[in-house]
Motif scaffolding. Structure first.
Motif, PDB file in Angstrom:
ATOM      1  N   ARG A 196      63.309 139.265  30.624  1.00  0.00           N
ATOM      2  CA  ARG A 196      63.144 138.132  31.546  1.00  0.00           C
ATOM      3  C   ARG A 196      64.369 137.977  32.444  1.00  0.00           C
ATOM      4  N   TYR A 197      65.568 138.208  31.881  1.00  0.00           N
ATOM      5  CA  TYR A 197      66.794 137.987  32.653  1.00  0.00           C
ATOM      6  C   TYR A 197      67.294 139.250  33.353  1.00  0.00           C
ATOM      7  N   SER A 198      66.612 140.352  33.151  1.00  0.00           N
ATOM      8  CA  SER A 198      66.963 141.574  33.863  1.00  0.00           C
ATOM      9  C   SER A 198      66.541 141.456  35.323  1.00  0.00           C
ATOM     10  N   ALA A 199      67.394 141.951  36.200  1.00  0.00           N
ATOM     11  CA  ALA A 199      67.042 141.920  37.620  1.00  0.00           C
ATOM     12  C   ALA A 199      65.817 142.777  37.903  1.00  0.00           C
ATOM     13  N   LEU A 200      65.596 143.806  37.097  1.00  0.00           N
ATOM     14  CA  LEU A 200      64.432 144.668  37.281  1.00  0.00           C
ATOM     15  C   LEU A 200      63.226 144.185  36.489  1.00  0.00           C
ATOM     16  N   ARG A 201      63.417 143.176  35.634  1.00  0.00           N
ATOM     17  CA  ARG A 201      62.332 142.581  34.845  1.00  0.00           C
ATOM     18  C   ARG A 201      61.642 143.594  33.925  1.00  0.00           C
ATOM     19  N   ARG A 202      62.419 144.519  33.389  1.00  0.00           N
ATOM     20  CA  ARG A 202      61.846 145.473  32.440  1.00  0.00           C
ATOM     21  C   ARG A 202      62.950 146.068  31.591  1.00  0.00           C
TER      22      ARG A 202
END
Length: 234
Positions: A196-202
């Motif tokens: 969720r908090y990854s800039a890439l969302r994965r």
């Protein structure tokens, strides 16, 4: 032709690194401990498998002495081996702490010392450490694992200064949460938080990690003593 030694070549990231090195026609030797089937599979690709317990300094010394007798002198070392002690710090046994440092730090230092030996003074080369923490992050990690990763980051910085004048580049790749390997020990809720908090969302993949690691080992010419973060933008 370049040659590489990969520590921990049968883990999720380590095996992806071995595959990428072989794909790039690098003569590759890798260590393994208990994963005989995966080691045999990687050996069919053309890599050489060496069984060793990286928690045993004597076994590592014997392996390195064998390399010297055989004339094996790689110009690239990639340290992918890692273990974690997941028990709460307050109740953790001393042996669990020591085991974490034995594999994550001591084995790496022992091999790096061999690699940087006087007989290699004029050869140059690359050392790529693989970890799970960059110096700017604040993450809820197991204490023993986090402490060992901090040691690796400091080692990369200091070794970079010591070995740089001899043409040996030393850097660390700090990985984020992947969809395989040690990341599977995280709870599903924790993995969801990272995603969720990854800039890439994965989550990342071992193959993606391997491409960063091998680029740093094979193509980098001027990055030195640094922690390179590859975590999807956490």
């Amino acid at each position: 032709m370049r040659s590489a030694l990969v520590l921990g070549g049968t883990g999720a990231v380590g095996s992806a690194v071995v595959r990428e090195l072989v794909r790039r026609e690098v003569a590759t030797t890798f260590t393994f401990h208990a994963s005989h089937e995966r080691a045999a599979e990687l050996a069919t690709l053309g890599a050489r498998a060496v069984a060793v317990d990286l928690a045993d300094a004597g076994a590592i010394a014997a392996m390195l002495a064998g390399f010297d007798r055989d004339g094996f002198a790689p110009d690239l070392v990639i340290a992918c081996a890692a273990v974690s002690a997941v028990e709460p710090f307050a109740t953790q046994a001393d042996a669990a702490w020591r085991a974490c440092f034995a594999v994550n730090v001591d084995a790496t230092a022992q091999v790096c010392r061999w690699f940087a030996g006087a007989e290699r003074a004029d050869r140059g080369g690359d050392i790529v450490l693989v970890g799970g923490l960059d110096r700017g992050q604040s993450l809820p990690l197991p204490v023993a694992y986090a402490a060992s990763q901090g040691a690796l980051a400091a080692m990369a910085m200091a070794l970079g200064h010591e070995l740089g004048p001899r043409g040996i580049r030393v850097n660390l790749v700090a990985l984020g949460v992947l969809d395989s390997g040690m990341s599977q020990h995280l709870s599903s809720a924790r993995r969801a938080d990272y995603q969720r908090y990854s800039a890439l969302r994965r989550l990342g993949t071992a193959a993606e990690a391997a491409k960063v690691i091998t680029w740093l080992g094979l193509e980098n010419a001027y990055i030195q003593g640094r922690v390179i973060t590859a975590n999807g933008g956490i």
